[in-house]
Design an enzyme around this catalytic site. Structure first.
Site, PDB file in Angstrom:
ATOM      1  N   HIS A 209       0.968  -0.994   0.032  1.00 53.58           N
ATOM      2  CA  HIS A 209      -0.008  -0.079   0.016  1.00 53.58           C
ATOM      3  C   HIS A 209       0.982   1.360  -0.194  1.00 53.58           C
ATOM      4  CE1 HIS A 209      -3.681   2.583   1.536  1.00 53.58           C
ATOM      5  NE2 HIS A 209      -2.545   3.208   1.727  1.00 53.58           N
ATOM      6  N   GLU A 210       1.791   1.506   0.855  1.00 55.32           N
ATOM      7  CA  GLU A 210       2.609   2.593   1.135  1.00 55.32           C
ATOM      8  C   GLU A 210       3.412   2.682  -0.375  1.00 55.32           C
ATOM      9  OE1 GLU A 210       2.101   4.793   3.030  1.00 55.32           O
ATOM     10  OE2 GLU A 210       0.590   3.894   4.356  1.00 55.32           O
TER      11      GLU A 210
ATOM     12  N   HIS B 117       1.824   4.796  -2.741  1.00 58.62           N
ATOM     13  CA  HIS B 117       1.912   6.147  -2.653  1.00 58.62           C
ATOM     14  C   HIS B 117       3.301   6.660  -3.257  1.00 58.62           C
ATOM     15  CE1 HIS B 117      -1.597   7.112  -0.255  1.00 58.62           C
ATOM     16  NE2 HIS B 117      -1.394   6.369   0.604  1.00 58.62           N
TER      17      HIS B 117
ATOM     18  N   HIS C 210       3.423   6.923  -6.903  1.00 54.10           N
ATOM     19  CA  HIS C 210       2.653   8.156  -7.160  1.00 54.10           C
ATOM     20  C   HIS C 210       3.301   9.215  -7.133  1.00 54.10           C
ATOM     21  CE1 HIS C 210      -1.491  10.364  -6.762  1.00 54.10           C
ATOM     22  NE2 HIS C 210      -1.125  10.513  -7.777  1.00 54.10           N
TER      23      HIS C 210
END
Length: 673
Positions: free
Chosen positions: A463-464, A467, A470
Site C-alpha cells: 500500500h505505502e 503512494h 505516485h
C-alpha cells in the site's frame, strides 16, 4: 560550519545531507526561509509590470525554496524521529509557520495581483495553477475584511499549537501505554519471533527479562489475533482504547474539543456551515450529502455482516467456556473461524514473509514487471536514522527516476501507523526529481534474527509503496501539483490499487518463501486466502465506518457549539450513525484519532472508502486486460500516476478507465453486494 539548509543539497537528487544536519540547524533555517520567501513576495509586489502568469504565479511557485527544504526535512523528523529536542522545536516553529503562511495568503495586495492575472493564452496546466492559487487564497481568507483576517490569524495560530500538542501527547501516551508483561506464559500463542521481539523491546526500555507489547495506532492490535491468554488480550485492547482518555497530563480530549470548535468558527468565517462542508468543498466528492449518502448505503449491510460474524465467533468462544464474547476476543476467535471455515491460519504465514524478500522479490519485483523499474540500494547515501535505507530508482532505459527511502521499524520516537511523504517533489520548473519515503512500524527483531512480517504488514508495505510510486512517477511542471498533492479523497486510490499485486500469482510466487527452507507458500494456501477474502469484512467495514462517521460528527459541529464530554459525544455519534457495536469499537477513537486531529484528514477520513470505489474498479480493469503487463502499467502510469494534480483527478481516472467509476466492484469486494 554553514547551515546545510541555506543552499541546495549537492547529494544525488538533492537528498538532504543528513550527516551534516543537527536539530540546532532548524530554527535558524526556518527564520532564514521565512525572510527569504517574504522578500521574494515583496519583489513580486514591487514589480512595476502588469501582473501576468510569469511575474506573479510562476514567481510564487519559485519562491520559498529554503523554507521548503527545511520544512520537508523537519516534518519528516516530527513523524519518524521526534526526539525531545525535535518536539521542542516543533512547538516553537508551528505558530511561526502558521503566521508566515497567513502573511502570504492574507496579503491583500498579493491577492489583488492574482486576481488581475489573465488566463488568456495559458496552457492547461498553467491555467489550472492560476485557478488553484486563487482558490487557495479564497479558502485561506483573502476576501475577509480586516477584522475577519485578524481573527483568522488567531485561529490558525492556536490550531497549530493544539495540533502539535495533540500529536506529542499521543506519542507519549502510546509509548506509556505499551503493555509490559513479566511472564512469557502471558504471551502464549505468539510466535517465537514475536516473543523475542517483545523481549528485545522490553530490554531496550530498561525492563530486561520482561516482555513489552508496543501499540500500533489503530484500535485493534495485531497480537490480539494470536494471544491465547484472555486476560492479556483484555489488557492489551483496553490499553489501546484508553490512549488519550486517561486521567494524566497526556489526555488529548480537551485538545480535540477545542480544535473542533475553532475549526467550526474558521469555517464560518469563510461562509460555510461547518468544517466538514468547508473541507469537502475542495475534494473530488461532489458534496457532503453525497459522502453521507455513500456511507449510509454501506452502513446497514456492514453492521448486518458484523452481527452475523459475531454469532460464529460466539460459537467458537463457547467451546472455550466463554459465555460472553467481548471486544478483546474478536480478533482471536475470528482467526479461529478463519482456520475452521477456510483452513487459513494467518499467523502461520509469517515465516513466508521475510522483509528482504517482501521488498526485493515482492514490492520491487511487481514494480519492475509492471513499470520496468530497477532499484539499487545506495549505502553511500544516508537517512535521518540508522534504520533508514536508500535506493536509487531507474526506468527501464536506465534513466534516473528518483530516490526511495524505507524506514520500516518501530521506535519510541516514531508516530504509530504507516505513511509516505516526500523530501523532494518532482518539478520541471525547479528541475527536480522525486525523493520519497515509506514509513512502517514493524517490531524490530533481536540482532541477527530475520524480520518476519504479518499478512497485514505485507499489505501495508505494498500500500505505502503505491503512494511512493505516485510520487516517483510525477511528471508535472509545477511543484504544487507534484505526485500525491491531489485531493485527500483521491490520494489513497493509487496506493490501494498497488495492494492487488501482493497475491498476484507471479508476484506471490516470487517472494512468499519460507525464510529457512526456501519452500514457496503453497498454492492451495494462497487459494484459501483468496477464498476467505470477505471473511471479517463485516468487522473491518464497520470499524472503518465508525471512525469515518465519528470524524464527520466532530466536524459538523456548528459555530459556537462545544463538546463538554467528548466520551459521551463519541458514544452518541456512533449510536446516531447506527454503528455503535460494543464488540466492534471504531478503528480510531477521539483520544488517538491522529489522522483528523494532527494529520490533515479532518472531515476527510471518509476518503479511504471513497477512493476504494476507484481502486476496486481499477483492479477489475487490470484483471480484464491481462493483469501484470508493461502495457497495463505504462497506461496507468501515463494517464494517472504521472499527472499528479495537473489535471482534474477524476478526469485522469476517466482517461484511464474510459468511463466513470462503478461502485459494484467495491460492494462485491467487501461482501456487501
Amino acid at each position: 560550519m554553514s547551515n546545510p539548509f541555506l543552499s541546495t543539497s549537492t547529494l544525488p537528487y538533492q537528498l538532504p545531507p543528513w550527516k551534516e544536519i543537527t536539530p540546532d540547524d532548524f530554527l535558524p533555517a526556518f527564520k532564514a526561509g521565512f525572510e527569504e520567501q517574504l522578500a521574494e513576495i515583496d519583489a513580486i509586489l514591487a514589480n512595476p509590470q502588469a501582473p501576468d502568469f510569469t511575474n506573479t504565479v510562476a514567481a510564487m511557485e519559485l519562491a520559498g525554496q529554503t523554507l521548503a527544504r527545511t520544512a520537508s526535512a523537519f516534518f519528516t523528523l516530527t513523524a519518524a524521529d521526534a526526539t525531545d529536542q525535535v518536539q521542542a522545536i516543533q512547538q516553537e516553529v508551528g505558530p511561526q509557520l502558521a503566521a508566515h503562511e497567513d502573511s502570504i495568503y492574507l496579503n491583500k495586495a498579493l491577492w489583488a495581483r492574482l486576481e488581475a492575472v489573465s488566463p488568456e493564452g495559458l496552457d492547461a496546466e498553467s491555467a489550472r495553477l492560476l485557478d488553484e492559487y486563487r482558490r487557495s487564497f479564497i479558502r485561506a481568507g483573502a476576501r475577509l475584511d480586516d477584522d475577519g483576517q485578524a481573527r483568522m490569524r488567531e485561529l490558525n495560530s492556536r490550531l497549530s499549537v493544539l495540533g502539535t500538542d495533540y500529536a506529542q501527547k499521543l506519542l507519549r501516551d502510546t509509548n506509556d501505554s505499551a503493555l509490559l508483561l513479566a511472564d512469557a506464559a502471558e504471551l502464549d500463542g505468539l510466535s517465537a519471533d514475536d516473543v523475542a521481539s517483545a523481549a528485545a523491546a522490553a530490554a531496550e526500555a530498561g525492563a530486561e527479562g520482561s516482555y513489552l507489547l508496543s501499540l500500533v495506532l489503530p484500535t485493534s492490535q495485531p497480537a490480539l489475533a494470536s494471544l491465547t491468554n484472555r486476560e492479556t488480550r483484555r489488557r492489551l485492547l483496553e490499553a489501546s482504547l484508553n490512549r488519550g482518555f486517561r486521567d494524566n497530563d497526556d489526555n488529548t480530549l480537551a485538545l480535540a474539543s477545542e480544535m473542533a470548535a475553532l475549526r467550526a468558527e474558521r469555517a464560518a468565517l469563510l461562509g460555510f456551515a461547518n468544517l466538514a462542508e468547508f473541507a469537502t468543498d475542495n475534494q473530488t466528492a461532489p458534496s457532503l450529502d453525497a459522502i453521507h449518502s455513500m456511507l449510509d448505503q454501506l452502513g446497514p449491510p456492514a453492521v448486518r455482516n458484523a452481527r452475523a460474524e459475531a454469532e460464529l465467533l460466539r460459537e467458537a468462544a463457547r467451546r472455550d467456556g466463554i459465555d460472553e464474547l467481548a471486544a478483546w476476543d474478536w480478533s482471536y476467535y475470528s482467526e479461529q473461524v478463519r482456520r475452521e471455515k477456510f483452513s487459513v491460519d494467518r499467523s502461520a504465514l509469517r515465516p513466508y514473509f521475510e522483509l528482504e524478500r517482501v521488498l526485493n522479490d515482492g514490492v520491487f519485483y511487481a514494480a519492475n514487471r509492471l513499470y520496468g523499474l530497477t532499484f539499487t540500494e545506495r549505502p553511500d547515501l544516508t537517512g535521518y536514522h540508522p534504520d533508514v535505507r536508500v535506493w536509487e530508482v531507474k526506468n527501464d532505459d536506465g534513466s534516473a527516476l528518483g530516490l526511495f527511502l524505507g524506514d520500516y521499524y518501530t521506535r519510541d520516537t516514531k508516530a504509530g501507523g504507516a505513511w509516505m511523504n516526500s523530501l523532494v517533489h518532482q518539478s520541471a520548473l525547479l528541475g527536480t526529481q522525486a525523493v520519497v519515503i515509506n514509513n512502517l512500524n514493524i517490531p524490530k527483531p533481536p540482532a541477527g534474527e530475520p524480520t518476519l512480517l504479518s499478512f497485514d504488514e505485507v499489505v501495508t508495505a505494498f500500500h505505502e509503496f503505491g503512494h511512493a510510486l505516485h510520487g516517483l512517477f510525477s511528471d508535472v511542471t509545477y511543484p504544487q501539483f507534484s505526485g500525491t498533492a491531489v485531493p485527500r479523497d483521491f490520494v489513497e486510490y493509487p496506493s490501494q490499487v498497488n495492494e492487488m499485486w501482493m497475491l498476484w500469482p507471479e508476484v506471490v510466487a516470487n517472494f512468499a518463501r519460507h525464510h529457512v527452507t526456501g519452500e514457496p507458500l503453497p498454492q492451495e494456501t494462497i487459494d484459501r486466502i483468496e477464498a476467505a477474502s470477505t471473511w471479517g469484512e463485516g468487522f473491518g467495514t464497520t470499524e472503518y465506518l465508525g471512525a469515518a462517521l465519528l470524524d464527520l460528527a466532530w466536524h459538523e459541529l456548528a459555530p459556537g457549539e462545544t463538546v463538554a464530554d467528548p466520551q459521551q459525544f463519541e458514544a452518541d455519534a456512533l449510536s446516531r450513525a447506527g454503528v455503535a457495536l460494543d464488540l466492534v469499537p471504531p478503528r480510531y477513537r477521539s483520544g488517538y484519532f491522529k489522522h483528523i486531529f494532527a494529520g490533515g484528514y479532518a472531515a476527510s477520513y471518509y476518503a479511504y472508502i471513497w477512493s476504494e470505489v476507484l481502486d476496486a474498479d481499477t483492479v477489475e480493469w487490470f484483471k480484464e486486460n491481462g493483469g501484470l503487463t508493461r502495457e497495463n502499467g505504462d497506461r496507468f502510469r501515463r494517464e494517472l500516476l504521472a499527472r499528479g494534480n495537473s489535471i482534474d483527478p477524476l478526469q485522469a481516472f476517466r482517461n484511464f478507465r474510459g468511463r466513470e467509476a462503478a461502485i459494484e466492484p467495491l460492494l462485491h469486494r467487501r461482501g456487501l453486494a
